[in-house]
Motif scaffolding. Sequence first.
Motif, PDB file in Angstrom:
ATOM      1  N   GLN A  48       0.804  -1.223   0.000  1.00  6.99           N
ATOM      2  CA  GLN A  48       0.000   0.000   0.000  1.00  6.99           C
ATOM      3  C   GLN A  48       0.839   1.277   0.000  1.00  6.99           C
ATOM      4  OE1 GLN A  48      -3.362  -0.049  -0.308  1.00  6.99           O
ATOM      5  NE2 GLN A  48      -3.112  -2.263  -0.509  1.00  6.99           N
ATOM      6  N   VAL A  49       1.910   1.297   0.754  1.00  4.47           N
ATOM      7  CA  VAL A  49       2.707   2.521   0.882  1.00  4.47           C
ATOM      8  C   VAL A  49       3.737   2.635  -0.238  1.00  4.47           C
ATOM      9  CG1 VAL A  49       4.275   3.797   2.390  1.00  4.47           C
ATOM     10  CG2 VAL A  49       2.348   2.549   3.390  1.00  4.47           C
ATOM     11  N   LEU A  50       4.478   1.566  -0.479  1.00  4.26           N
ATOM     12  CA  LEU A  50       5.539   1.614  -1.483  1.00  4.26           C
ATOM     13  C   LEU A  50       5.084   1.159  -2.862  1.00  4.26           C
ATOM     14  CD1 LEU A  50       8.474   0.158   0.646  1.00  4.26           C
ATOM     15  CD2 LEU A  50       7.955   2.561   0.188  1.00  4.26           C
ATOM     16  N   GLY A  51       3.972   0.447  -2.943  1.00  3.17           N
ATOM     17  CA  GLY A  51       3.468  -0.046  -4.219  1.00  3.17           C
ATOM     18  C   GLY A  51       4.296  -1.170  -4.813  1.00  3.17           C
ATOM     19  N   VAL A  52       4.976  -1.940  -3.949  1.00  5.73           N
ATOM     20  CA  VAL A  52       5.829  -3.029  -4.394  1.00  5.73           C
ATOM     21  C   VAL A  52       5.189  -4.344  -3.970  1.00  5.73           C
ATOM     22  CG1 VAL A  52       8.116  -4.075  -4.161  1.00  5.73           C
ATOM     23  CG2 VAL A  52       7.873  -1.595  -4.122  1.00  5.73           C
ATOM     24  N   GLY A  53       5.008  -5.247  -4.910  1.00  7.59           N
ATOM     25  CA  GLY A  53       4.472  -6.560  -4.581  1.00  7.59           C
ATOM     26  C   GLY A  53       5.534  -7.447  -3.965  1.00  7.59           C
ATOM     27  N   THR A  54       5.121  -8.340  -3.082  1.00  8.82           N
ATOM     28  CA  THR A  54       6.064  -9.250  -2.442  1.00  8.82           C
ATOM     29  C   THR A  54       5.611 -10.670  -2.706  1.00  8.82           C
ATOM     30  OG1 THR A  54       4.826  -9.118  -0.382  1.00  8.82           O
ATOM     31  CG2 THR A  54       6.705  -7.640  -0.610  1.00  8.82           C
ATOM     32  N   GLY A  55       5.910 -11.172  -3.868  1.00 11.79           N
ATOM     33  CA  GLY A  55       5.498 -12.516  -4.234  1.00 11.79           C
ATOM     34  C   GLY A  55       6.539 -13.545  -3.877  1.00 11.79           C
ATOM     35  N   GLY A  56       6.103 -14.752  -3.669  1.00  7.91           N
ATOM     36  CA  GLY A  56       7.005 -15.864  -3.408  1.00  7.91           C
ATOM     37  C   GLY A  56       7.494 -15.912  -1.976  1.00  7.91           C
ATOM     38  N   PHE A  57       8.217 -16.974  -1.682  1.00  9.37           N
ATOM     39  CA  PHE A  57       8.707 -17.205  -0.329  1.00  9.37           C
ATOM     40  C   PHE A  57       9.684 -16.125   0.117  1.00  9.37           C
ATOM     41  CE2 PHE A  57      11.661 -19.079   2.710  1.00  9.37           C
ATOM     42  CZ  PHE A  57      10.784 -19.584   3.663  1.00  9.37           C
ATOM     43  N   LEU A  58      10.662 -15.808  -0.726  1.00  3.35           N
ATOM     44  CA  LEU A  58      11.688 -14.843  -0.341  1.00  3.35           C
ATOM     45  C   LEU A  58      11.110 -13.446  -0.158  1.00  3.35           C
ATOM     46  CD1 LEU A  58      14.648 -14.505   0.312  1.00  3.35           C
ATOM     47  CD2 LEU A  58      15.083 -14.108  -2.102  1.00  3.35           C
ATOM     48  N   GLY A  59      10.238 -13.020  -1.066  1.00  2.11           N
ATOM     49  CA  GLY A  59       9.615 -11.706  -0.937  1.00  2.11           C
ATOM     50  C   GLY A  59       8.755 -11.605   0.307  1.00  2.11           C
TER      51      GLY A  59
END
Length: 81
Positions: A48-59
């Motif tokens: 929401q704040v940075l607009g960066v998705g965090t997909g997968g285990f590492l993210g």
Amino acid sequence: MGLIAWLIIGGLAGWIAGHIMRGGGFGILGNIGVGVVGAVIGGFIFDQVLGVGTGGFLGSLVSAIVGAVILLWVISKVHRA
């Protein structure tokens, strides 16, 4: 993501954040609790704040660690007051 993955990521994130912030972990249940709450905080901040998705285990792990460190920092500030 499944419940087992949430618990694994939460435990790892809480343990790592505990070492970053105080030099030790909080036991298995404490690590999982801090990590899961940190994952919610980190997920919100990254998405929401940075607009960066965090997909997968590492993210997911990275965002959970960031959120857990923020959570522990806030708790330390509130605890001292």
